[in-house]
Design a protein around this motif. Structure first.
Motif, PDB file in Angstrom:
ATOM      1  N   ASP A   1      33.970  45.452  57.895  1.00 43.94           N
ATOM      2  CA  ASP A   1      34.090  44.415  57.079  1.00 43.94           C
ATOM      3  C   ASP A   1      35.010  44.380  56.020  1.00 43.94           C
ATOM      4  O   ASP A   1      35.381  43.149  55.253  1.00 43.94           O
ATOM      5  CB  ASP A   1      32.544  44.492  56.262  1.00 43.94           C
ATOM      6  CG  ASP A   1      31.269  43.482  56.425  1.00 43.94           C
ATOM      7  OD1 ASP A   1      31.584  43.627  58.065  1.00 43.94           O
ATOM      8  OD2 ASP A   1      30.346  43.941  56.514  1.00 43.94           O
ATOM      9  N   ASP A   2      35.524  45.796  55.680  1.00 41.83           N
ATOM     10  CA  ASP A   2      37.104  46.148  54.690  1.00 41.83           C
ATOM     11  C   ASP A   2      38.227  45.841  55.328  1.00 41.83           C
ATOM     12  O   ASP A   2      39.126  46.501  55.419  1.00 41.83           O
ATOM     13  CB  ASP A   2      36.485  47.771  54.355  1.00 41.83           C
ATOM     14  CG  ASP A   2      35.158  47.260  53.367  1.00 41.83           C
ATOM     15  OD1 ASP A   2      35.773  46.402  52.594  1.00 41.83           O
ATOM     16  OD2 ASP A   2      34.571  48.142  53.666  1.00 41.83           O
ATOM     17  N   THR A   3      38.230  46.041  56.596  1.00 40.95           N
ATOM     18  CA  THR A   3      39.543  45.300  57.432  1.00 40.95           C
ATOM     19  C   THR A   3      40.238  44.119  57.179  1.00 40.95           C
ATOM     20  O   THR A   3      41.720  44.583  56.431  1.00 40.95           O
ATOM     21  CB  THR A   3      39.352  45.424  58.313  1.00 40.95           C
ATOM     22  OG1 THR A   3      38.944  46.188  59.547  1.00 40.95           O
ATOM     23  CG2 THR A   3      40.515  45.555  59.573  1.00 40.95           C
ATOM     24  N   PHE A   4      39.756  43.044  56.900  1.00 39.07           N
ATOM     25  CA  PHE A   4      40.787  42.328  56.358  1.00 39.07           C
ATOM     26  C   PHE A   4      40.472  41.765  54.837  1.00 39.07           C
ATOM     27  O   PHE A   4      41.130  41.221  53.555  1.00 39.07           O
ATOM     28  CB  PHE A   4      41.120  40.725  56.861  1.00 39.07           C
ATOM     29  CG  PHE A   4      41.587  41.277  58.133  1.00 39.07           C
ATOM     30  CD1 PHE A   4      42.510  41.551  58.227  1.00 39.07           C
ATOM     31  CD2 PHE A   4      40.383  41.160  59.453  1.00 39.07           C
ATOM     32  CE1 PHE A   4      43.038  41.387  59.514  1.00 39.07           C
ATOM     33  CE2 PHE A   4      40.895  41.445  60.716  1.00 39.07           C
ATOM     34  CZ  PHE A   4      41.983  41.806  60.985  1.00 39.07           C
ATOM     35  N   CYS A   5      38.846  42.154  54.352  1.00 37.46           N
ATOM     36  CA  CYS A   5      38.036  41.962  53.136  1.00 37.46           C
ATOM     37  C   CYS A   5      37.913  42.446  52.202  1.00 37.46           C
ATOM     38  O   CYS A   5      38.256  44.284  52.520  1.00 37.46           O
ATOM     39  CB  CYS A   5      37.454  40.410  53.601  1.00 37.46           C
ATOM     40  SG  CYS A   5      37.537  39.026  54.612  1.00 37.46           S
ATOM     41  N   LYS A   6      37.295  42.201  51.376  1.00 41.78           N
ATOM     42  CA  LYS A   6      36.283  43.334  50.512  1.00 41.78           C
ATOM     43  C   LYS A   6      35.149  43.735  50.916  1.00 41.78           C
ATOM     44  O   LYS A   6      34.190  41.838  49.922  1.00 41.78           O
ATOM     45  CB  LYS A   6      37.421  43.733  49.472  1.00 41.78           C
ATOM     46  CG  LYS A   6      38.405  43.638  49.218  1.00 41.78           C
ATOM     47  CD  LYS A   6      38.871  43.462  47.550  1.00 41.78           C
ATOM     48  CE  LYS A   6      40.702  44.035  47.615  1.00 41.78           C
ATOM     49  NZ  LYS A   6      40.895  43.644  46.300  1.00 41.78           N
ATOM     50  N   SER A   7      34.352  44.345  51.401  1.00 37.58           N
ATOM     51  CA  SER A   7      32.704  44.610  51.134  1.00 37.58           C
ATOM     52  C   SER A   7      32.071  43.845  49.904  1.00 37.58           C
ATOM     53  O   SER A   7      31.054  43.737  49.820  1.00 37.58           O
ATOM     54  CB  SER A   7      32.336  45.081  51.935  1.00 37.58           C
ATOM     55  OG  SER A   7      32.596  47.089  51.579  1.00 37.58           O
ATOM     56  N   ASN A   8      32.142  44.982  48.812  1.00 34.89           N
ATOM     57  CA  ASN A   8      32.412  44.766  47.517  1.00 34.89           C
ATOM     58  C   ASN A   8      31.884  44.063  46.510  1.00 34.89           C
ATOM     59  O   ASN A   8      32.042  43.431  45.598  1.00 34.89           O
ATOM     60  CB  ASN A   8      31.996  45.778  46.935  1.00 34.89           C
ATOM     61  CG  ASN A   8      34.111  46.501  47.037  1.00 34.89           C
ATOM     62  OD1 ASN A   8      35.014  45.949  47.527  1.00 34.89           O
ATOM     63  ND2 ASN A   8      33.947  47.197  46.151  1.00 34.89           N
ATOM     64  N   ASN A   9      33.611  42.808  47.311  1.00 34.15           N
ATOM     65  CA  ASN A   9      33.592  41.624  46.303  1.00 34.15           C
ATOM     66  C   ASN A   9      33.564  40.433  47.754  1.00 34.15           C
ATOM     67  O   ASN A   9      34.187  39.934  47.313  1.00 34.15           O
ATOM     68  CB  ASN A   9      35.026  41.760  46.135  1.00 34.15           C
ATOM     69  CG  ASN A   9      35.570  41.016  44.700  1.00 34.15           C
ATOM     70  OD1 ASN A   9      34.728  39.684  45.011  1.00 34.15           O
ATOM     71  ND2 ASN A   9      36.977  41.586  43.867  1.00 34.15           N
ATOM     72  N   THR A  10      32.381  39.810  47.285  1.00 34.41           N
ATOM     73  CA  THR A  10      32.180  38.243  47.909  1.00 34.41           C
ATOM     74  C   THR A  10      33.236  37.297  47.162  1.00 34.41           C
ATOM     75  O   THR A  10      32.898  36.365  48.144  1.00 34.41           O
ATOM     76  CB  THR A  10      30.855  37.968  47.608  1.00 34.41           C
ATOM     77  OG1 THR A  10      30.725  38.217  46.645  1.00 34.41           O
ATOM     78  CG2 THR A  10      29.937  38.780  48.555  1.00 34.41           C
TER      79      THR A  10
END
Length: 292
Positions: free
Chosen positions: A245-254
Protein backbone atom coordinates in the motif's frame (compact mmCIF):
# COMPACT_ATOMS: atom_id res chain seq x y z
CA UNK A 1 24.68 47.11 -103.63
CA UNK A 2 22.97 46.43 -100.42
CA UNK A 3 25.15 46.54 -97.41
CA UNK A 4 25.29 43.21 -95.72
CA UNK A 5 25.33 43.30 -92.01
CA UNK A 6 26.34 40.34 -89.99
CA UNK A 7 25.23 40.26 -86.45
CA UNK A 8 27.38 38.24 -84.22
CA UNK A 9 26.15 36.92 -80.93
CA UNK A 10 28.62 36.05 -78.29
CA UNK A 11 27.50 33.24 -76.13
CA UNK A 12 29.27 32.85 -72.85
CA UNK A 13 28.78 29.56 -71.15
CA UNK A 14 29.10 29.92 -67.43
CA UNK A 15 29.13 26.61 -65.58
CA UNK A 16 26.65 26.54 -62.77
CA UNK A 17 28.15 25.41 -59.54
CA UNK A 18 25.65 24.31 -57.01
CA UNK A 19 26.66 25.59 -53.63
CA UNK A 20 27.29 22.92 -51.07
CA UNK A 21 24.17 22.34 -48.97
CA UNK A 22 24.37 23.74 -45.49
CA UNK A 23 25.31 21.31 -42.80
CA UNK A 24 22.16 20.27 -41.06
CA UNK A 25 21.90 18.72 -37.66
CA UNK A 26 18.82 16.57 -37.50
CA UNK A 27 16.81 16.20 -34.33
CA UNK A 28 18.10 13.91 -31.61
CA UNK A 29 16.17 11.29 -29.71
CA UNK A 30 16.47 8.66 -27.05
CA UNK A 31 14.41 5.61 -27.74
CA UNK A 32 12.68 3.37 -25.36
CA UNK A 33 13.52 0.24 -27.28
CA UNK A 34 10.96 -2.19 -25.92
CA UNK A 35 7.76 -0.16 -26.13
CA UNK A 36 5.77 1.81 -28.63
CA UNK A 37 5.72 4.79 -26.30
CA UNK A 38 8.26 7.50 -27.11
CA UNK A 39 9.70 9.87 -24.56
CA UNK A 40 8.02 12.88 -26.12
CA UNK A 41 9.61 16.21 -26.76
CA UNK A 42 12.37 15.68 -24.26
CA UNK A 43 14.30 13.54 -26.69
CA UNK A 44 14.84 13.57 -30.44
CA UNK A 45 16.29 11.14 -33.00
CA UNK A 46 19.68 11.45 -34.59
CA UNK A 47 21.25 10.07 -37.72
CA UNK A 48 24.36 11.86 -38.98
CA UNK A 49 25.36 11.15 -42.58
CA UNK A 50 29.03 11.80 -42.96
CA UNK A 51 28.75 12.03 -46.75
CA UNK A 52 26.97 15.35 -46.39
CA UNK A 53 30.02 16.92 -44.84
CA UNK A 54 32.69 15.16 -46.86
CA UNK A 55 33.83 16.17 -50.38
CA UNK A 56 36.84 15.44 -52.58
CA UNK A 57 38.67 13.56 -49.81
CA UNK A 58 39.38 16.77 -47.93
CA UNK A 59 38.95 17.55 -44.27
CA UNK A 60 36.04 19.89 -43.56
CA UNK A 61 36.20 22.31 -40.65
CA UNK A 62 33.38 24.57 -39.46
CA UNK A 63 34.89 27.12 -37.05
CA UNK A 64 36.60 25.10 -34.35
CA UNK A 65 33.59 23.03 -33.35
CA UNK A 66 33.69 20.51 -36.23
CA UNK A 67 36.62 18.28 -37.04
CA UNK A 68 35.63 15.49 -39.35
CA UNK A 69 37.77 13.19 -41.45
CA UNK A 70 36.64 10.25 -43.53
CA UNK A 71 38.26 6.90 -42.90
CA UNK A 72 39.86 6.78 -46.34
CA UNK A 73 41.73 10.08 -45.93
CA UNK A 74 43.14 9.90 -42.43
CA UNK A 75 46.64 9.49 -43.76
CA UNK A 76 46.48 13.01 -45.22
CA UNK A 77 46.03 14.64 -41.81
CA UNK A 78 49.20 16.38 -40.65
CA UNK A 79 50.53 15.68 -37.15
CA UNK A 80 48.93 17.74 -34.43
CA UNK A 81 49.25 18.29 -30.71
CA UNK A 82 45.52 18.85 -30.26
CA UNK A 83 44.45 16.16 -27.79
CA UNK A 84 40.81 16.50 -28.89
CA UNK A 85 41.50 15.73 -32.53
CA UNK A 86 41.69 11.90 -32.41
CA UNK A 87 38.22 11.60 -30.89
CA UNK A 88 36.81 14.13 -33.32
CA UNK A 89 38.26 12.19 -36.23
CA UNK A 90 36.81 8.92 -35.00
CA UNK A 91 33.52 10.52 -34.04
CA UNK A 92 31.75 13.70 -35.09
CA UNK A 93 32.17 16.75 -32.87
CA UNK A 94 29.71 19.53 -33.49
CA UNK A 95 28.75 22.48 -31.29
CA UNK A 96 29.21 20.77 -27.95
CA UNK A 97 27.86 17.43 -29.18
CA UNK A 98 29.89 14.27 -29.78
CA UNK A 99 28.44 11.50 -31.96
CA UNK A 100 30.20 8.13 -31.67
CA UNK A 101 27.54 5.73 -32.89
CA UNK A 102 28.15 2.30 -34.43
CA UNK A 103 31.92 2.59 -34.66
CA UNK A 104 32.75 -0.44 -32.46
CA UNK A 105 34.58 1.47 -29.74
CA UNK A 106 35.19 -0.55 -26.57
CA UNK A 107 35.67 2.32 -24.13
CA UNK A 108 34.47 5.87 -23.67
CA UNK A 109 36.77 8.07 -25.81
CA UNK A 110 38.45 11.21 -24.43
CA UNK A 111 35.95 14.01 -24.81
CA UNK A 112 36.40 17.73 -25.49
CA UNK A 113 35.94 19.60 -22.23
CA UNK A 114 32.98 21.59 -23.54
CA UNK A 115 30.96 18.45 -24.43
CA UNK A 116 27.31 18.76 -23.42
CA UNK A 117 25.77 15.87 -25.39
CA UNK A 118 27.34 12.44 -25.91
CA UNK A 119 25.77 9.85 -28.19
CA UNK A 120 27.67 6.55 -28.10
CA UNK A 121 24.94 4.08 -29.04
CA UNK A 122 25.49 0.62 -30.53
CA UNK A 123 29.14 0.08 -29.74
CA UNK A 124 31.09 -2.50 -27.70
CA UNK A 125 31.66 -0.56 -24.50
CA UNK A 126 31.83 -2.91 -21.50
CA UNK A 127 32.77 -0.63 -18.64
CA UNK A 128 32.39 2.98 -17.58
CA UNK A 129 35.18 4.28 -15.34
CA UNK A 130 35.05 7.20 -12.92
CA UNK A 131 37.84 8.86 -14.90
CA UNK A 132 35.78 8.89 -18.12
CA UNK A 133 33.83 11.99 -17.07
CA UNK A 134 36.02 13.38 -14.30
CA UNK A 135 36.77 16.59 -16.23
CA UNK A 136 33.59 16.85 -18.32
CA UNK A 137 31.28 18.70 -15.96
CA UNK A 138 29.25 20.29 -18.78
CA UNK A 139 27.43 17.11 -19.82
CA UNK A 140 23.65 17.35 -20.01
CA UNK A 141 22.76 14.20 -21.96
CA UNK A 142 24.45 10.80 -22.33
CA UNK A 143 23.20 7.90 -24.43
CA UNK A 144 24.98 4.53 -24.11
CA UNK A 145 22.10 2.44 -25.47
CA UNK A 146 22.96 -0.82 -27.21
CA UNK A 147 26.40 -1.46 -25.76
CA UNK A 148 27.76 -4.31 -23.58
CA UNK A 149 28.12 -2.44 -20.32
CA UNK A 150 28.40 -4.75 -17.32
CA UNK A 151 30.06 -2.44 -14.80
CA UNK A 152 29.86 1.23 -13.93
CA UNK A 153 32.54 2.29 -11.49
CA UNK A 154 31.49 4.03 -8.28
CA UNK A 155 31.35 7.77 -8.76
CA UNK A 156 31.32 7.59 -12.56
CA UNK A 157 28.51 10.18 -12.72
CA UNK A 158 29.12 11.93 -9.40
CA UNK A 159 30.56 15.11 -10.91
CA UNK A 160 27.91 15.48 -13.60
CA UNK A 161 25.78 17.98 -11.73
CA UNK A 162 24.16 19.27 -14.94
CA UNK A 163 23.24 15.88 -16.38
CA UNK A 164 19.51 15.67 -17.14
CA UNK A 165 19.13 12.65 -19.44
CA UNK A 166 20.90 9.30 -19.17
CA UNK A 167 20.21 6.18 -21.21
CA UNK A 168 21.80 2.82 -20.40
CA UNK A 169 19.19 0.77 -22.27
CA UNK A 170 20.09 -2.55 -23.89
CA UNK A 171 23.18 -3.33 -21.88
CA UNK A 172 24.17 -6.03 -19.36
CA UNK A 173 23.86 -4.22 -16.06
CA UNK A 174 22.86 -6.14 -12.92
CA UNK A 175 22.80 -3.09 -10.66
CA UNK A 176 22.32 0.64 -10.98
CA UNK A 177 25.05 3.22 -10.32
CA UNK A 178 24.58 6.26 -8.12
CA UNK A 179 22.68 8.71 -10.29
CA UNK A 180 23.32 12.47 -10.57
CA UNK A 181 20.82 14.69 -8.74
CA UNK A 182 19.31 16.67 -11.64
CA UNK A 183 18.20 13.78 -13.82
CA UNK A 184 14.82 14.21 -15.49
CA UNK A 185 15.00 11.07 -17.65
CA UNK A 186 16.62 7.72 -16.86
CA UNK A 187 16.36 4.72 -19.19
CA UNK A 188 17.68 1.31 -18.12
CA UNK A 189 15.35 -0.88 -20.17
CA UNK A 190 16.53 -4.31 -21.29
CA UNK A 191 19.27 -5.02 -18.80
CA UNK A 192 19.59 -7.72 -16.14
CA UNK A 193 18.82 -5.63 -13.09
CA UNK A 194 17.35 -7.33 -10.01
CA UNK A 195 15.75 -5.59 -7.05
CA UNK A 196 18.84 -6.08 -4.91
CA UNK A 197 20.78 -4.15 -7.56
CA UNK A 198 18.82 -0.97 -6.76
CA UNK A 199 19.52 0.74 -3.45
CA UNK A 200 16.53 1.67 -1.29
CA UNK A 201 17.11 5.41 -1.78
CA UNK A 202 18.36 5.27 -5.35
CA UNK A 203 15.60 7.57 -6.62
CA UNK A 204 14.48 9.35 -3.45
CA UNK A 205 16.64 12.44 -3.89
CA UNK A 206 16.05 12.77 -7.63
CA UNK A 207 13.45 15.49 -7.22
CA UNK A 208 13.44 16.35 -10.96
CA UNK A 209 13.03 12.79 -12.23
CA UNK A 210 9.96 12.61 -14.47
CA UNK A 211 10.61 9.61 -16.75
CA UNK A 212 11.87 6.29 -15.37
CA UNK A 213 12.21 3.27 -17.66
CA UNK A 214 13.09 -0.10 -16.09
CA UNK A 215 11.19 -2.48 -18.35
CA UNK A 216 12.50 -5.90 -19.43
CA UNK A 217 14.74 -6.50 -16.43
CA UNK A 218 14.59 -9.01 -13.55
CA UNK A 219 13.05 -6.89 -10.78
CA UNK A 220 11.09 -8.79 -8.12
CA UNK A 221 9.46 -5.68 -6.65
CA UNK A 222 8.73 -2.06 -7.45
CA UNK A 223 11.65 0.23 -6.48
CA UNK A 224 11.16 2.03 -3.17
CA UNK A 225 10.89 5.74 -2.44
CA UNK A 226 9.87 6.93 -5.87
CA UNK A 227 10.01 10.75 -6.09
CA UNK A 228 6.89 12.90 -6.28
CA UNK A 229 8.11 14.37 -9.57
CA UNK A 230 7.64 11.06 -11.42
CA UNK A 231 5.24 11.17 -14.38
CA UNK A 232 6.03 8.00 -16.35
CA UNK A 233 7.11 4.68 -14.80
CA UNK A 234 7.76 1.60 -16.95
CA UNK A 235 8.21 -1.73 -15.15
CA UNK A 236 6.78 -4.10 -17.76
CA UNK A 237 8.16 -7.60 -18.24
CA UNK A 238 10.00 -8.02 -14.97
CA UNK A 239 9.45 -10.64 -12.25
CA UNK A 240 7.45 -8.42 -9.88
CA UNK A 241 5.35 -10.50 -7.49
CA UNK A 242 4.80 -8.11 -4.58
CA UNK A 243 3.44 -4.63 -4.08
CA UNK A 244 2.39 -2.80 -0.92
CA UNK A 245 0.00 0.00 0.00
CA UNK A 246 3.01 2.29 0.36
CA UNK A 247 4.60 1.52 -2.98
CA UNK A 248 2.88 4.43 -4.72
CA UNK A 249 0.60 5.81 -2.02
CA UNK A 250 0.72 6.53 1.72
CA UNK A 251 -1.21 4.03 3.78
CA UNK A 252 -1.39 6.44 6.72
CA UNK A 253 -2.83 9.27 4.61
CA UNK A 254 -6.03 8.42 2.75
CA UNK A 255 -6.28 11.93 1.28
CA UNK A 256 -2.90 11.77 -0.43
CA UNK A 257 -3.01 11.95 -4.25
CA UNK A 258 -0.03 11.43 -6.51
CA UNK A 259 -0.98 14.21 -8.91
CA UNK A 260 1.91 14.06 -11.38
CA UNK A 261 1.85 10.35 -12.16
CA UNK A 262 0.37 9.86 -15.63
CA UNK A 263 1.38 6.32 -16.53
CA UNK A 264 2.54 3.10 -14.85
CA UNK A 265 3.18 0.01 -16.97
CA UNK A 266 3.35 -3.36 -15.22
CA UNK A 267 2.16 -5.81 -17.87
CA UNK A 268 4.18 -8.98 -18.26
CA UNK A 269 4.78 -9.41 -14.52
CA UNK A 270 3.56 -12.44 -12.51
CA UNK A 271 1.30 -10.33 -10.29
CA UNK A 272 -2.49 -9.92 -10.30
CA UNK A 273 -3.01 -6.22 -9.70
CA UNK A 274 -6.65 -6.61 -8.63
CA UNK A 275 -5.44 -8.22 -5.40
CA UNK A 276 -3.70 -4.96 -4.45
CA UNK A 277 -6.43 -2.39 -5.02
CA UNK A 278 -5.40 -0.24 -2.04
CA UNK A 279 -1.95 0.18 -3.56
CA UNK A 280 -3.44 2.36 -6.31
CA UNK A 281 -5.93 4.44 -4.33
CA UNK A 282 -3.86 7.62 -4.68
CA UNK A 283 -3.41 7.33 -8.45
CA UNK A 284 -5.51 9.11 -11.05
CA UNK A 285 -5.15 6.15 -13.43
CA UNK A 286 -4.73 2.45 -12.75
CA UNK A 287 -1.47 0.80 -13.85
CA UNK A 288 -1.41 -1.17 -17.08
CA UNK A 289 -1.21 -4.86 -16.25
CA UNK A 290 -3.07 -8.07 -15.38
CA UNK A 291 -6.11 -7.74 -13.12
CA UNK A 292 -7.54 -11.28 -13.20
Amino acid sequence: METLQATFFLFVFVPLVNPAPPLQQESLQFYEYDTDVSMGSLTQDYEMKSKDIRKDRTNVSLDTSLMLQSDDSQLDVPPTKDTNLPTCLLCVCLSGSVYCEEIDIEAVPPLPKETAYLYARFNKIKRIAASDFADITTLRRIDFSGNRIEEIEDGAFSKLLLLEELSLAENRLVKLPVLPPKLTTFNANQNRIKSRGIKANAFKKLTNLAYLYLGHNALESVPLNLPESLRILHLQYNNITTITDDTFCKSNNTRYIRTRMDEIRMEGNPIVLAKHANAFSCLRMLPVGTYY
